[in-house]
Scaffold this active site. Structure first.
Site, PDB file in Angstrom:
ATOM      1  N   CYS A   1       0.833  -1.199   0.000  1.00 33.15           N
ATOM      2  CA  CYS A   1       0.000   0.000   0.000  1.00 33.15           C
ATOM      3  C   CYS A   1       0.873   1.257   0.000  1.00 33.15           C
ATOM      4  CB  CYS A   1      -0.985  -0.055   1.163  1.00 33.15           C
ATOM      5  SG  CYS A   1      -2.454   0.931   0.831  1.00 33.15           S
TER       6      CYS A   1
ATOM      7  N   HIS B   1      -3.523  -5.078   0.444  1.00 32.09           N
ATOM      8  CA  HIS B   1      -2.840  -5.584   1.645  1.00 32.09           C
ATOM      9  C   HIS B   1      -2.838  -7.111   1.615  1.00 32.09           C
ATOM     10  CE1 HIS B   1      -2.572  -1.831   4.049  1.00 32.09           C
ATOM     11  NE2 HIS B   1      -3.548  -1.466   3.243  1.00 32.09           N
TER      12      HIS B   1
ATOM     13  N   GLU C   1      -1.354  -9.093   3.423  1.00 27.32           N
ATOM     14  CA  GLU C   1      -1.236  -9.714   4.756  1.00 27.32           C
ATOM     15  C   GLU C   1      -2.575 -10.198   5.307  1.00 27.32           C
ATOM     16  OE1 GLU C   1      -0.802  -6.527   4.046  1.00 27.32           O
ATOM     17  OE2 GLU C   1      -1.320  -5.161   5.676  1.00 27.32           O
TER      18      GLU C   1
HETATM   19  N1  GLN Z   1      -2.015   6.564   2.978  1.00 25.69           N
HETATM   20  C1  GLN Z   1      -2.108   5.842   1.773  1.00 25.69           C
HETATM   21  C2  GLN Z   1      -3.476   5.969   1.130  1.00 25.69           C
HETATM   22  O1  GLN Z   1      -4.418   6.364   1.773  1.00 25.69           O
HETATM   23  C3  GLN Z   1      -1.780   4.378   1.997  1.00 25.69           C
HETATM   24  C4  GLN Z   1      -2.766   3.700   2.876  1.00 25.69           C
HETATM   25  C5  GLN Z   1      -2.252   2.400   3.425  1.00 25.69           C
HETATM   26  O2  GLN Z   1      -1.062   2.138   3.381  1.00 25.69           O
HETATM   27  N2  GLN Z   1      -3.131   1.581   3.962  1.00 25.69           N
HETATM   28  O3  GLN Z   1      -3.640   5.647  -0.008  1.00 25.69           O
END
Ligand code: GLN
Length: 663
Positions: free
Chosen positions: A498, A632, A634
């Site tokens: 992300c 994600h 994970e």
């Molecule tokens: N802050 C970034 C976004 O909002 C990444 C979010 C995250 O890593 N979950 O896109």
């Protein structure tokens, strides 16, 4: 006249058609012609069919729900905690779920969090650990992660209930006049709503996670037979009172044989040189429990060493819990041993007897006297798998160290699922995992030393791989860029998640494409916007004012390019499903600049726009393992089935270790 009828009929037809179109919610382009993800992205949830609040699903009364539970012979197992928080209530509850799975039952789970937040979405990882994201986009307590990993199911956002959620639903009902002018009170209105919620979740079918990470999944549509309900916090807390009262009433309604209580407590060891296991904290917490009208059927006692028989007897005397039903949950080499440890102490047979489970029940025997009736469960494939897992954690072939560069390094739980996913992959590749937490701020070039903090950089260089997990806020972003630059130039295997993937794109743009002012719009004030190039941009459909539940959330499909590493890692699947939680994304306008320079955008979304960048990679000739994912990975890793991107990282490290050994 016939003409009028025709007119009426056509109006009716038009109305029906209009409703049908509205119901399917056809995607509407945003101002720039891209599609809103929630509207255009048709996906079936893995976690059950519906994602609306239980109370909205069907208007069944509490009495009907109670009758249904009794008629279906479904059982509720409530896990409460005493003495202090953080003693492993979640792991205990999930391990009990594993026992029921081994006994051949369909299991679901509900975590009750007595705080006022509606969900965990707005909670800081510093304060509350990670926010676990479900397929349906639910932002939940991290314990839901434990349940999904242990039970191998996909839950829905209803499986996490908070005070905020229950009050919201009661107040909404009051506003539409459903209480018919009555004074709305904690008892019976809130307590009834809690019981209804519990019973609805208990009967909602869950998806079994048999072929995860792909569009295929196993939704058998059958209702669960067991529901594990974990009550968060410690008994006696002011905020959990309505839940305690609701559970007390629920046992009265569904009957003793359909609902039991497992209380998790701590038995500390004090004294030197002769130490003693102290029972008083547990005695007190059981006393509190009984004053509230709940009676524990089983006590799970956490401690360093196995509970001594004399301590069990003493506890039994003071708590009225039979000593066989006092389970010692002492420290073990790894958490996969917890269900096995429970099994050794005959807990499955006692649970089966206590809840009158037909397959294992022995007539005419008290539950604490029952012999081991669960031989079949012991030989089940689940227990065999868990034994293999537990043993392989204890017998690694080599060590490996992963640098985790983020900003929540002081809060161990902030990256819980990432740590678990790395652990699953380490077990699968027979490696002992060490994690080096490096605060990304320490890697930032500072004014004083004119460079990065050398000790943090040295620590990074000593690691076998790098993970830059997700995150929010500008602090430490430049440190993440520096860590990724190091991994890229020094051939250190890297996985960016992300924000980690977004940072990898910015790093590549700055250092390879020569776009010196490349940045993410998340970290540039609107006044300075023109001085930067937004490689990462705010999603056009995003909401800048409301924080709760407004990100791009939950399971979405990604199409992988057939010539990519990710495609190979995902078992040559073109379509994969992974979970998301973000507000920003790669600006598609830059893709054609970066791609020819070697940053390949190999995974894209399947929204009608097809423009969301989901996975990036470097060529394998250029770098041994450099992968970034907007989703994600994970959240979908399971002990028996590590997520492919983590597995790929650990496999690469293993290969490098073996190559080094063979040299
Ligand atoms: N802050 C970034 C976004 O909002 C990444 C979010 C995250 O890593 N979950 O896109």
């Amino acid at each position: 006249m016939p003409c009028n009828i025709c007119l009426l009929l056509s109006l009716l037809l038009f109305h029906l058609l209009w409703q049908a179109i509205g119901a399917t919610s056809s995607p509407s382009p945003t101002s720039n012609g891209r599609l809103r993800p929630c509207e255009g992205n048709a996906f079936r949830l893995r976690g059950g069919e519906s994602s609306t609040a239980p109370s909205e699903q069907e208007d069944e009364s509490l009495d009907e729900l109670v009758e249904e539970l009794i008629a279906s012979n479904r059982k509720l197992v409530v896990v409460t905690g005493g003495v202090l928080s953080g003693i492993g209530k979640g792991v205990t509850a999930s391990s009990i779920g594993v026992l029921f799975r081994a006994m051949g039952y369909r299991v679901t789970a509900l975590k009750i969090d007595p705080y006022l937040n509606v969900d965990a979405g707005t909670m800081s990882p510093f304060e509350h650990g990670e926010v676990f994201v479900l397929d349906d986009g639910g932002e939940t307590d991290l314990d839901l992660g434990n349940y999904e990993r242990f039970l191998s199911v996909c839950l829905t956002k209803q499986s996490n209930l908070s005070t905020g959620k229950i009050y919201q639903s009661v107040i909404e009902k009051e506003r539409v006049g459903k209480y018919l002018g009555k004074t709305v009170q904690v008892v019976p209105h809130v307590s009834d709503a809690i019981q209804e919620w519990v019973l609805q979740v208990a009967k909602t079918p869950v998806t079994h996670f048999s072929t995860q990470h792909t569009e295929e999944y196993h939704y058998h549509g059958k209702q669960p037979e067991i529901c594990i309900v974990e009550l968060g916090g410690t008994l006696g807390d002011i905020e959990s009172m309505p839940f305690v009262e609701a559970l007390r009433q629920l046992q009265e309604k569904v009957g003793y044989k359909n609902m039991c209580f497992v209380h998790v407590s701590l038995v500390p060891v004090l004294g030197s040189p002769i130490s003693e296991q102290k029972t008083k904290p547990t005695q007190h917490s059981v006393k509190v429990m009984m004053q509230l009208g709940l009676r524990p059927d089983f006590l799970c006692c956490r401690g360093k060493e196995p509970l001594e028989p004399s301590v069990k007897r003493k506890l039994s005397l003071f708590t009225s819990v039979p000593d066989q039903a006092i389970i010692s949950l002492h420290d073990v080499s790894n958490i996969y041993r917890v269900p096995l440890m429970m099994m050794e102490q005959n807990l499955p047979s006692m649970l089966a007897q206590r809840l009158r489970l037909p397959k294992y029940r022995k007539k005419g025997v008290a539950y604490d006297q029952v012999p081991d009736t669960c031989q079949l469960a012991k030989r089940s494939s689940i227990i065999r798998e868990w034994t293999v897992l537990a043993d392989s954690v204890d017998a690694p072939e080599n060590d490996c160290t992963i640098a985790m560069v983020g900003k929540y390094c002081d809060q161990g739980d902030a990256y819980l699922s990432v740590i678990k996913a790395l652990t699953h992959a380490a077990i699968a590749t027979k490696q002992k995992l060490h994690i080096e937490f490096i605060d990304s701020s320490d890697l930032e070039p500072t004014a004083d030393d004119g460079g990065v903090s050398s000790s943090s950089k040295d620590r990074l260089l000593r690691c076998d791989g790098l993970v830059v997990p997700g995150g929010f806020g500008s602090r430490g972003f430049e440190g993440k860029i520096e860590a990724i630059r190091t991994a890229r130039t020094r051939q250190i295997p890297f996985l960016g998640i992300c924000l980690g993937m977004q940072a990898a794109v910015v790093e590549f743009a700055r250092n390879i494409a020569g776009i010196a002012n490349a940045h993410s719009a998340e970290f540039v004030d609107t006044e300075n916007a023109s001085s930067h190039e937004d490689l990462i941009m705010f999603m056009p459909e995003g909401d800048r004012t409301r924080m709760g539940g407004t990100m791009r959330l939950g399971a979405r499909e990604t199409i992988l390019r057939r010539d990519s590493l990710a495609y190979q890692l995902y078992g040559q699947k073109e379509k994969i499903m992974e979970r998301h939680r973000h507000r920003y994304e790669v600006n598609p306008d830059w893709v054609n600049t970066l791609e020819p320079l070697g940053l390949h955008f190999v995974g894209k979304n399947t929204d009608a726009s097809g423009e969301r960048m989901e996975v990036v990679e470097l060529d394998r000739e250029v770098h041994p393992y450099f992968v970034g994912a907007q989703f994600h990975p994970e959240f979908t890793s399971r002990p028996e089935k590590p997520n492919p991107l983590f597995l790929g990282l650990l496999q690469q490290i293993k290969k490098q270790k073996q190559d080094a050994q063979n040299k």
